[in-house]
Design a protein around this motif. Sequence first.
Motif, mmCIF file in Angstrom:
data_model
loop_
_atom_site.group_PDB
_atom_site.id
_atom_site.type_symbol
_atom_site.label_atom_id
_atom_site.label_comp_id
_atom_site.label_asym_id
_atom_site.label_seq_id
_atom_site.Cartn_x
_atom_site.Cartn_y
_atom_site.Cartn_z
ATOM 1 N N HIS A 189 0.833 -1.200 0.000
ATOM 2 C CA HIS A 189 0.000 0.000 0.000
ATOM 3 C C HIS A 189 0.873 1.257 0.000
ATOM 4 O O HIS A 189 0.612 2.221 -0.737
ATOM 5 N N GLU A 190 1.950 1.227 0.804
ATOM 6 C CA GLU A 190 2.827 2.391 0.889
ATOM 7 C C GLU A 190 3.492 2.658 -0.460
ATOM 8 O O GLU A 190 3.604 3.804 -0.907
ATOM 9 N N MET B 94 2.341 1.821 -3.356
ATOM 10 C CA MET B 94 1.319 2.297 -4.290
ATOM 11 C C MET B 94 1.106 3.809 -4.123
ATOM 12 O O MET B 94 1.010 4.556 -5.103
ATOM 13 N N VAL B 95 1.090 4.253 -2.867
ATOM 14 C CA VAL B 95 0.909 5.687 -2.611
ATOM 15 C C VAL B 95 2.103 6.480 -3.138
ATOM 16 O O VAL B 95 1.941 7.524 -3.779
ATOM 17 N N THR B 96 3.290 5.959 -2.890
ATOM 18 C CA THR B 96 4.493 6.649 -3.378
ATOM 19 C C THR B 96 4.479 6.760 -4.900
ATOM 20 O O THR B 96 4.720 7.840 -5.469
ATOM 21 N N TRP C 70 1.952 6.582 -6.899
ATOM 22 C CA TRP C 70 0.852 7.442 -7.358
ATOM 23 C C TRP C 70 1.219 8.922 -7.215
ATOM 24 O O TRP C 70 0.984 9.721 -8.114
ATOM 25 N N LEU C 71 1.842 9.274 -6.085
ATOM 26 C CA LEU C 71 2.223 10.676 -5.885
ATOM 27 C C LEU C 71 3.246 11.118 -6.934
ATOM 28 O O LEU C 71 3.158 12.228 -7.477
ATOM 29 N N HIS C 72 4.198 10.251 -7.233
ATOM 30 C CA HIS C 72 5.201 10.634 -8.230
ATOM 31 C C HIS C 72 4.581 10.737 -9.625
ATOM 32 O O HIS C 72 4.994 11.566 -10.436
ATOM 33 N N ASP C 73 3.595 9.904 -9.904
ATOM 34 C CA ASP C 73 2.914 10.019 -11.201
ATOM 35 C C ASP C 73 2.055 11.271 -11.272
ATOM 36 O O ASP C 73 1.902 11.888 -12.328
ATOM 37 N N GLU C 74 1.473 11.633 -10.147
ATOM 38 C CA GLU C 74 0.564 12.781 -10.126
ATOM 39 C C GLU C 74 1.303 14.116 -10.154
ATOM 40 O O GLU C 74 0.763 15.116 -10.601
ATOM 41 N N ALA C 75 2.516 14.103 -9.660
ATOM 42 C CA ALA C 75 3.245 15.371 -9.521
ATOM 43 C C ALA C 75 3.599 15.932 -10.894
ATOM 44 O O ALA C 75 4.156 15.223 -11.730
ATOM 45 N N PRO C 76 3.291 17.176 -11.152
ATOM 46 C CA PRO C 76 3.703 17.773 -12.426
ATOM 47 C C PRO C 76 5.222 17.893 -12.476
ATOM 48 O O PRO C 76 5.850 18.284 -11.485
ATOM 49 N N PRO C 77 5.841 17.553 -13.583
ATOM 50 C CA PRO C 77 7.305 17.575 -13.632
ATOM 51 C C PRO C 77 7.889 18.977 -13.581
ATOM 52 O O PRO C 77 8.990 19.170 -13.083
ATOM 53 N N ARG D 145 -18.828 10.906 -13.409
ATOM 54 C CA ARG D 145 -17.977 10.719 -14.578
ATOM 55 C C ARG D 145 -18.390 9.420 -15.272
ATOM 56 O O ARG D 145 -18.248 8.343 -14.695
ATOM 57 N N GLN E 46 -17.604 6.783 -17.719
ATOM 58 C CA GLN E 46 -16.356 6.325 -18.327
ATOM 59 C C GLN E 46 -16.556 5.766 -19.733
ATOM 60 O O GLN E 46 -17.612 5.244 -20.062
#
Lengths: 477, 182
Positions: free
Chosen positions: A3-4, A6-8, A10-17, A232, A234
Motif C-alpha cells: 500500500h505504501e 502504491m501511494v508513493t 501514485w504521488l510521483h505520477d501525479e506530480a507535475p514535472p 464521470r 467512463q
Amino acid sequence: MTHERMVTDWLHDEAPPRAPERLLEATVRAVAVRPQERVLWRGRRSRTQAPSTRAQALTLAVIGAGLLGVLAVLASVSRDREPTNDVTNGWVAFTKSQEDPDLVGDIYLVREGRPARRIVGWQGDEVDERCPALSPDGARLAYGRAVGSDYGGRGHTGAALVIADLDPAGNAVAAMEVEVGGDARPPCAIWAPDGRHVAFAVGRSIDSIEHGFTTTTDAVWIVRLEDGAITRVQDTFATDLEWAPDGSRLAIASGTSLQGHRAIVPTTEIRLFAITNAESRLLPGTWGANWISWSPDGRRIAYERDVPGSEVDERELVMHELDGDTEHVIATGYHTNQGIGPAWSPTGDRLVYQRICTTNLEMPTMPCREEHDVVVVTSGPGDSWRAEDVTVSVMPQSHGLGASVRPLWPFRVTWSPDGQSLLYDAFGTLFVVRPSGEGPVSILVEDADPEAGGLTVPIQVWGRRPDGAADMWSAPP
Amino acid sequence: MRHDLIERAQRGDRDAFGQLAAQDIDHLHAVARLILRDPHLAEDAVQEALIRCWRQLPRLRAVDAYDGWVYRILVRAAYDESQRRRRFASHLRTVSIEPQVGDETRLVADRDELARGFEQLSLDHRAVVVLHHYVGLSLPAVAQALAIPTGTAKSRYFYAMGALRAALDADVRLAITDGARP
C-alpha cells in the motif's frame, strides 16, 4: 505491491514535472519590488521595517474601486441603455484568438450594433479560454480553460471547466472550477435546461500510428451545480451530448473505442443516461449516430447517421420517436463537412441541418465539396415529422452583391432563444439570418474563432436575461 | 554552491535568490500541487511561499536548515491559499456504461480511488503524506518541517494511510457487489 509503495508511485505520477515558466518569472518580478525583513540586533527580531505591502495594496484597491465605481456610474448614465436592434434578441458569446502563433482564445460578448467586449481572458495571457455556453437564465457562463495552445493538435495543459457569474454589466466572475486533467482540451459544457447541471466530454489528443494526432473523448462529466458533485461516465467517447428538456436525462452519442470519433470510424450510438440513478439505456437502431438534438417537448430525438451500407460517406437525418422507439428518415443521401448536425428550434416546430453536394452524388469530393446548404425543415400537420409531411426550405448560400458577396457556409448553426433568428458560425464570421431565408443578414463579428471540430461543442452561445432590463453593455468596455 | 547562494540571498542579493528559486520551483510546485490538488492554488502558494522566503530569509539562522524551512513556509502558504479562496469542492463518482475487465482496469480504478481518498483528506494529513512519500522525509523530519511534535506527525500519517487504504478497500467491495448482481 504494498500500500505504501502504491501511494508513493501514485504521488510521483501525479506530480507535475515542471512548474509553468511564467511562475518563476512572476515570482522573480515580485521579489524585485519587495524588501527583506531586517534583523536589527541578534536575538531580537524587528517587525518588518517595510510598510505592509498588503496594506498598501488594499488602500490602492479601495481607491481604485472607488474611482472605477464613479466612472462606471458616469458611463452608465451617459450610455444608451437600449439595444439598437432586436434582431439578435440578446447577446452572443464567442471565442476569439490572440495573434499567431499562440492561437490562445479569449471570450467576448457581442450584440448587433455594439462592439464586442472581452469578458474572459486578456491580451498576452497564456490561457486558452473557449467554448462559451450561457446558462438558460443568462446569468451564468460556462467555458473551458486550459494553459497553452492546441496549435498543432498537441493539446493543452491543466484544462478546467469554469462556471462564471455574469453581472448585469457583463462582467464574468469565476465562481466554480472543475479541473479535468493535464492533457485535456478546454471542456465544452452544455447546460441542462433547468440550469442545475452541466455536462461535457473530456477531449484528449491521441497519438496513434494509424491516425496520427487526433482528438477523441474518453469520459463524459456531469456536474451538479448545487453542490459540485461530479458523475464521470467512463469510456463513452462521445461525439455529441444533448439534455432532455426536463434535465432528467442526458443523451450521449457514444462510441465504443478510441475510434469513436466520427472522422475515424463511426461506431457511435445513442445512450440515454439517467441523472438520478446513473442507469443508461441504449436507443435501439441508432448505430452510427453522431450529432443529436432533443425536441423541446421531449418526445423525439433527431440525429444524423451514416446511411447503412453506404461506401461514400452518405448521411441521413433520422427522427427517433422515444415513445415506442420507432424512427423514420427525414432526409438521406447527403454529405456533411464539419457537420452542424440537426438543431431543434426552441419552438419545436422547425429543425435545421446542413448538407453538402446534394445534386451530384457521383462527385462526393471537389469541386462541389465546399457548397453548404443550410436546410430548415418545418413539421407537417399534427406535428408530423414524416418526410412526406414536412416542409423543406433551403437557405441562401451567399450574402451581398458583386465583389462583396460572402458565402454563407456555416460550421455551426444556433437558434436564438425566441426562435426568430439563426446564428451562423462561418469561417470566423458570425452572421445572423432569418430562418425564413428572407430579410436582412447581419454580420456580428468577422474575426471570431470557428467553434467547430469533432468534439461536442455548446450551442448555447446566445443568451438574454429573463428580466429583459439588464443591458450587458452598461459598463464601459 | 547552494550554501553560497543562500548566504548571498540572506544578504539581500536578489539574483542569488532568483537562482535558488529557479533550482527549487519545479519541486515546490509539485509539492504544492499534490497537497492542494488545484493547479491555480498551487501556483499562488508557491509564489507566496517564495516571496515569504525572500522577505524572511535574514531571520534564518542555520543555512543548512534552509530546505526544511522552505517546506514549512510552503505548507503554511498552501494552508493560507486554501482558506483565502473558497474553492469548489466536489465529490466524484465514476460510472461506466460498458463492462470493464482486466488488471489494467483494476489498476486505473485503484488510482481513481486513491485520488478520491486523497482528496477527502485534510490539508494537514495530505502535507504529511506528501512530505513523507513524495519528498522522502522521515516522519521526524516531517514533524520538524511542519513545526509539529513527532507524535502528531505519526498520528496524522497513520490516519491518512488508513483512510487511503479504506478508500481502496471500499472500491474492491463495491466491485464485488456489482459483480454479484444477476
